[in-house]
Design an enzyme around this catalytic site. Sequence first.
Site, PDB file in Angstrom:
ATOM      1  N   SER A   6       0.842  -1.204   0.000  1.00  0.00           N
ATOM      2  CA  SER A   6       0.000   0.000   0.000  1.00  0.00           C
ATOM      3  C   SER A   6       0.871   1.246   0.000  1.00  0.00           C
ATOM      4  O   SER A   6       1.670   1.466   0.918  1.00  0.00           O
ATOM      5  CB  SER A   6      -0.909  -0.003   1.228  1.00  0.00           C
ATOM      6  N   HIS A  31      -1.461  -1.099  -4.118  1.00  0.00           N
ATOM      7  CA  HIS A  31      -2.732  -0.660  -3.530  1.00  0.00           C
ATOM      8  C   HIS A  31      -2.677   0.848  -3.272  1.00  0.00           C
ATOM      9  O   HIS A  31      -1.709   1.356  -2.706  1.00  0.00           O
ATOM     10  CB  HIS A  31      -2.941  -1.426  -2.220  1.00  0.00           C
ATOM     11  N   ASP A  33      -4.719   3.947  -1.583  1.00  0.00           N
ATOM     12  CA  ASP A  33      -5.782   4.315  -0.639  1.00  0.00           C
ATOM     13  C   ASP A  33      -6.216   5.752  -0.862  1.00  0.00           C
ATOM     14  O   ASP A  33      -5.439   6.677  -0.618  1.00  0.00           O
ATOM     15  CB  ASP A  33      -5.271   4.165   0.799  1.00  0.00           C
ATOM     16  N   MET A  35      -8.495   8.696   0.322  1.00  0.00           N
ATOM     17  CA  MET A  35      -9.265   9.139   1.496  1.00  0.00           C
ATOM     18  C   MET A  35      -9.702  10.585   1.298  1.00  0.00           C
ATOM     19  O   MET A  35      -8.876  11.419   0.919  1.00  0.00           O
ATOM     20  CB  MET A  35      -8.385   9.054   2.740  1.00  0.00           C
ATOM     21  N   HIS A  64      -8.529   1.892  -3.895  1.00  0.00           N
ATOM     22  CA  HIS A  64      -9.485   1.685  -2.789  1.00  0.00           C
ATOM     23  C   HIS A  64     -10.061   3.039  -2.412  1.00  0.00           C
ATOM     24  O   HIS A  64      -9.374   3.875  -1.837  1.00  0.00           O
ATOM     25  CB  HIS A  64      -8.710   1.042  -1.623  1.00  0.00           C
ATOM     26  N   MET A  66     -12.038   5.223  -0.245  1.00  0.00           N
ATOM     27  CA  MET A  66     -12.675   5.476   1.056  1.00  0.00           C
ATOM     28  C   MET A  66     -13.243   6.891   0.975  1.00  0.00           C
ATOM     29  O   MET A  66     -12.694   7.848   1.521  1.00  0.00           O
ATOM     30  CB  MET A  66     -11.635   5.352   2.167  1.00  0.00           C
ATOM     31  N   MET A 136     -12.051  -5.231   5.272  1.00  0.00           N
ATOM     32  CA  MET A 136     -11.183  -4.331   6.046  1.00  0.00           C
ATOM     33  C   MET A 136     -10.905  -4.975   7.398  1.00  0.00           C
ATOM     34  O   MET A 136     -11.835  -5.373   8.100  1.00  0.00           O
ATOM     35  CB  MET A 136     -11.852  -2.971   6.258  1.00  0.00           C
ATOM     36  N   PHE A 142      -6.125   5.219   8.496  1.00  0.00           N
ATOM     37  CA  PHE A 142      -4.698   5.363   8.803  1.00  0.00           C
ATOM     38  C   PHE A 142      -3.980   4.032   8.631  1.00  0.00           C
ATOM     39  O   PHE A 142      -4.547   2.973   8.905  1.00  0.00           O
ATOM     40  CB  PHE A 142      -4.509   5.862  10.243  1.00  0.00           C
ATOM     41  N   GLY A 144      -0.717   1.518   9.713  1.00  0.00           N
ATOM     42  CA  GLY A 144      -0.015   1.200  10.956  1.00  0.00           C
ATOM     43  C   GLY A 144      -0.894   0.818  12.134  1.00  0.00           C
ATOM     44  O   GLY A 144      -0.448   0.855  13.276  1.00  0.00           O
ATOM     45  N   ASP A 174      -7.111  -6.059   4.228  1.00  0.00           N
ATOM     46  CA  ASP A 174      -6.440  -4.756   4.237  1.00  0.00           C
ATOM     47  C   ASP A 174      -6.480  -4.179   5.648  1.00  0.00           C
ATOM     48  O   ASP A 174      -7.563  -3.921   6.189  1.00  0.00           O
ATOM     49  CB  ASP A 174      -7.188  -3.842   3.242  1.00  0.00           C
ATOM     50  N   GLY A 175      -5.273  -3.956   6.212  1.00  0.00           N
ATOM     51  CA  GLY A 175      -5.180  -3.324   7.527  1.00  0.00           C
ATOM     52  C   GLY A 175      -4.500  -4.229   8.542  1.00  0.00           C
ATOM     53  O   GLY A 175      -5.006  -5.317   8.831  1.00  0.00           O
ATOM     54  N   GLY A 176      -3.335  -3.802   9.006  1.00  0.00           N
ATOM     55  CA  GLY A 176      -2.619  -4.588  10.014  1.00  0.00           C
ATOM     56  C   GLY A 176      -2.106  -5.923   9.501  1.00  0.00           C
ATOM     57  O   GLY A 176      -1.891  -6.855  10.282  1.00  0.00           O
ATOM     58  N   GLY A 196       0.849  -2.250   4.081  1.00  0.00           N
ATOM     59  CA  GLY A 196       1.564  -0.975   3.980  1.00  0.00           C
ATOM     60  C   GLY A 196       2.808  -1.005   4.835  1.00  0.00           C
ATOM     61  O   GLY A 196       3.914  -1.280   4.358  1.00  0.00           O
TER      62      GLY A 196
HETATM   63  C1  DX5 Z   1      -6.322   1.691   5.908  1.00  0.00           C
HETATM   64  C2  DX5 Z   1      -5.965   1.498   4.448  1.00  0.00           C
HETATM   65  C3  DX5 Z   1      -4.897   0.472   4.251  1.00  0.00           C
HETATM   66  C4  DX5 Z   1      -3.572   0.864   4.831  1.00  0.00           C
HETATM   67  C5  DX5 Z   1      -3.001  -0.377   5.454  1.00  0.00           C
HETATM   68  O1  DX5 Z   1      -7.159   2.778   6.026  1.00  0.00           O
HETATM   69  O2  DX5 Z   1      -7.106   1.083   3.703  1.00  0.00           O
HETATM   70  O3  DX5 Z   1      -4.753   0.091   2.901  1.00  0.00           O
HETATM   71  O4  DX5 Z   1      -2.658   1.359   3.900  1.00  0.00           O
HETATM   72  O5  DX5 Z   1      -1.879  -0.025   6.157  1.00  0.00           O
HETATM   73  P1  DX5 Z   1      -1.147  -1.035   7.120  1.00  0.00           P
HETATM   74  O6  DX5 Z   1      -0.722  -2.224   6.327  1.00  0.00           O
HETATM   75  O7  DX5 Z   1       0.006  -0.238   7.625  1.00  0.00           O
HETATM   76  O8  DX5 Z   1      -2.126  -1.410   8.203  1.00  0.00           O
HETATM   77 ZN    ZN Z   2      -6.804   0.168   1.518  1.00  0.00          ZN
END
Ligand code: DX5
Ligand code: ZN
Length: 223
Positions: A6, A31, A33, A35, A64, A66, A136, A142, A144, A174-176, A196
Amino acid sequence: MIIAPSLLAANFGRFAHEAARAHRSGAEWLHLDIMDGNFVPNISFGPEVVRAVRPYFKRILDVHLMCSNPEILLEPFARAGANTMTVHAELGADVVTPLLWKIKSLGKGVGLAVNPPTNVAELKPFLDKIDLLLVMTVNPGFGGQVFIEECIPKIQQAAAWKRELGLKYRIEVDGGINETTAVECARVGADTFVAGTALFSKRNLGAAVKRLRHLTQRAAPGI
Ligand code: DX5
Ligand code: ZN
């Protein structure tokens, strides 16, 4: 298995360089993101950044969205070089239906995402209209953040529907996502892994991508 670094976790001062690094890593997707400061409490980047990185990452650009009002963004992102575009189920079925048609009519991969608090059943009416189902695994906004374990049953459900209905959509998480959580997700049916922080923080991105792919493949040899 598809690994999708990401760009949100990349160095924002060097997007082109970071996209080229992602390309050299062998990652199948990048990927992106998007926002809007409304659907989520953060702002990232828009179509011009996607256009700028397009020449440097030559495989799939996975956008993606959002965003509260994606209908005004689909054409600009399509023109900028997106290959897939994902919108959120939280916008409501009446809004989602025409969005999915629009993405398809633009010739792009059709994605639908679900946030941690939303019931996965919200996706059910759309399963035969999508190429990508995005679970998700953090509340978006965010990078991290810590993986939310309670999302695992949604991946399981998405995989069960896919088998029962004989559908072909990919199941993206996606996420963590890191080496541990990716394996947990692969075991229950995820096949596309957005990461990411866990990837862009590594000096050797290629080795990190390869290792994530190897671990997830080993966790689910059938996929
Ligand atoms: C979260 C995003 C993710 C983000 C994941 O809002 O949709 O794509 O980049 O980041 P990590 O892998 O650091 O959780
Ligand atoms: Zn994403």
